[in-house]
Design a protein around this motif. Structure first.
Motif, mmCIF file in Angstrom:
data_model
loop_
_atom_site.group_PDB
_atom_site.id
_atom_site.type_symbol
_atom_site.label_atom_id
_atom_site.label_comp_id
_atom_site.label_asym_id
_atom_site.label_seq_id
_atom_site.Cartn_x
_atom_site.Cartn_y
_atom_site.Cartn_z
ATOM 1 N N ASP A 86 49.513 30.032 -18.328
ATOM 2 C CA ASP A 86 50.750 30.816 -18.215
ATOM 3 C C ASP A 86 50.625 31.926 -17.181
ATOM 4 N N ILE A 87 49.485 32.570 -17.136
ATOM 5 C CA ILE A 87 49.271 33.633 -16.146
ATOM 6 C C ILE A 87 49.271 33.034 -14.743
ATOM 7 N N GLN A 88 48.648 31.890 -14.584
ATOM 8 C CA GLN A 88 48.627 31.243 -13.283
ATOM 9 C C GLN A 88 50.024 30.771 -12.869
ATOM 10 N N LYS A 89 50.831 30.320 -13.825
ATOM 11 C CA LYS A 89 52.219 29.932 -13.525
ATOM 12 C C LYS A 89 53.013 31.139 -13.045
ATOM 13 N N LEU A 90 52.792 32.291 -13.691
ATOM 14 C CA LEU A 90 53.479 33.518 -13.292
ATOM 15 C C LEU A 90 53.086 33.904 -11.873
ATOM 16 N N ALA A 91 51.800 33.858 -11.570
ATOM 17 C CA ALA A 91 51.314 34.210 -10.223
ATOM 18 C C ALA A 91 51.879 33.249 -9.181
ATOM 19 N N THR A 92 51.894 31.973 -9.505
ATOM 20 C CA THR A 92 52.422 30.966 -8.578
ATOM 21 C C THR A 92 53.911 31.172 -8.352
ATOM 22 N N ARG A 93 54.639 31.498 -9.414
ATOM 23 C CA ARG A 93 56.079 31.731 -9.291
ATOM 24 C C ARG A 93 56.352 32.930 -8.381
ATOM 25 N N ILE A 94 55.599 33.988 -8.528
ATOM 26 C CA ILE A 94 55.767 35.177 -7.688
ATOM 27 C C ILE A 94 55.541 34.828 -6.219
ATOM 28 N N LYS A 95 54.482 34.101 -5.952
ATOM 29 C CA LYS A 95 54.167 33.722 -4.569
ATOM 30 C C LYS A 95 55.223 32.775 -4.000
ATOM 31 N N SER A 151 56.364 46.519 -14.317
ATOM 32 C CA SER A 151 56.073 46.099 -12.944
ATOM 33 C C SER A 151 56.695 44.736 -12.655
ATOM 34 N N LEU A 152 56.639 43.849 -13.632
ATOM 35 C CA LEU A 152 57.256 42.530 -13.459
ATOM 36 C C LEU A 152 58.757 42.659 -13.272
ATOM 37 N N MET A 153 59.389 43.524 -14.053
ATOM 38 C CA MET A 153 60.838 43.719 -13.918
ATOM 39 C C MET A 153 61.187 44.314 -12.550
ATOM 40 N N MET A 154 60.379 45.248 -12.066
ATOM 41 C CA MET A 154 60.595 45.832 -10.742
ATOM 42 C C MET A 154 60.477 44.754 -9.671
ATOM 43 N N LEU A 155 59.512 43.872 -9.840
ATOM 44 C CA LEU A 155 59.283 42.793 -8.885
ATOM 45 C C LEU A 155 60.452 41.804 -8.892
ATOM 46 N N ILE A 156 60.950 41.470 -10.075
ATOM 47 C CA ILE A 156 62.095 40.560 -10.193
ATOM 48 C C ILE A 156 63.309 41.158 -9.485
ATOM 49 N N LYS A 157 63.512 42.465 -9.644
ATOM 50 C CA LYS A 157 64.623 43.128 -8.949
ATOM 51 C C LYS A 157 64.416 43.114 -7.442
ATOM 52 N N GLU A 217 57.829 46.440 2.450
ATOM 53 C CA GLU A 217 59.284 46.607 2.408
ATOM 54 C C GLU A 217 59.798 46.993 1.026
ATOM 55 N N ASN A 218 59.038 46.663 -0.002
ATOM 56 C CA ASN A 218 59.472 46.950 -1.369
ATOM 57 C C ASN A 218 58.674 48.075 -2.020
ATOM 58 N N GLU A 219 57.961 48.829 -1.187
ATOM 59 C CA GLU A 219 57.208 50.012 -1.613
ATOM 60 C C GLU A 219 56.216 49.710 -2.748
ATOM 61 N N ILE A 220 55.499 48.606 -2.570
ATOM 62 C CA ILE A 220 54.433 48.217 -3.490
ATOM 63 C C ILE A 220 53.151 48.245 -2.671
ATOM 64 N N THR A 221 52.087 48.787 -3.219
ATOM 65 C CA THR A 221 50.846 48.788 -2.443
ATOM 66 C C THR A 221 50.386 47.352 -2.221
ATOM 67 N N ARG A 222 49.766 47.121 -1.080
ATOM 68 C CA ARG A 222 49.301 45.768 -0.741
ATOM 69 C C ARG A 222 48.325 45.247 -1.780
ATOM 70 N N GLN A 262 48.045 46.088 -4.935
ATOM 71 C CA GLN A 262 48.711 45.796 -6.209
ATOM 72 C C GLN A 262 49.484 44.487 -6.121
ATOM 73 N N TYR A 263 50.203 44.292 -5.026
ATOM 74 C CA TYR A 263 50.968 43.053 -4.885
ATOM 75 C C TYR A 263 50.031 41.842 -4.827
ATOM 76 N N ALA A 264 48.903 41.990 -4.186
ATOM 77 C CA ALA A 264 47.918 40.900 -4.135
ATOM 78 C C ALA A 264 47.454 40.537 -5.540
ATOM 79 N N ARG A 265 47.312 41.538 -6.403
ATOM 80 C CA ARG A 265 46.919 41.273 -7.790
ATOM 81 C C ARG A 265 47.984 40.453 -8.510
ATOM 82 N N TYR A 266 49.251 40.733 -8.239
ATOM 83 C CA TYR A 266 50.334 39.980 -8.875
ATOM 84 C C TYR A 266 50.255 38.498 -8.492
#
Length: 101
Positions: free
Chosen positions: A33-42, A80-86, A59-64, A66-70
């Motif tokens: 499930d975690i890997q599915k979430l990461a794949t979906r984000i990418k 953080s997930l909700m912020m990313l979805i927005k 562009e979305n004011e997220i540190t590089r 931190q975003y790499a971790r997602y």
């Protein structure tokens, strides 16, 4: 009249209280499930035309970092997930509608 606990009972209670409850750790590298979430984000980032994760993060004011971790399946807080979805311009329903079968 109320009985006082014996020393043996008191020691047993103290020992039980000190003993931490074992938590089953989730292995982020093997948890599907975690890997599915990461794949979906990418996948969504790429669909939006961002071939470079660093540029999307900037562009979305997220540190590089931190975003790499997602995108690699590191721990992500719900907020953080909700912020990313927005940032993707989506609703949670749209985000979770694909990639989690």
């Amino acid at each position: 009249m109320e009985k006082k606990p014996t020393k043996k009972a008191t020691k047993a209670v103290k020992k039980a209280i000190k003993k931490p409850i074992a938590k089953k750790a989730i292995d982020k590298k093997t948890d599907k499930d975690i890997q599915k979430l990461a794949t979906r984000i990418k996948t969504i980032r790429k669909k939006l035309g961002y071939t470079n994760a660093d540029f999307f993060a900037y562009e979305n004011e997220i540190t590089r970092s931190q975003y790499a971790r997602y995108e690699t399946g590191e721990n992500i807080r719900f907020s953080s997930l909700m912020m990313l979805i927005k940032a993707f311009g989506m609703t949670p329903q749209e985000f979770f509608s694909e990639g989690f079968e």
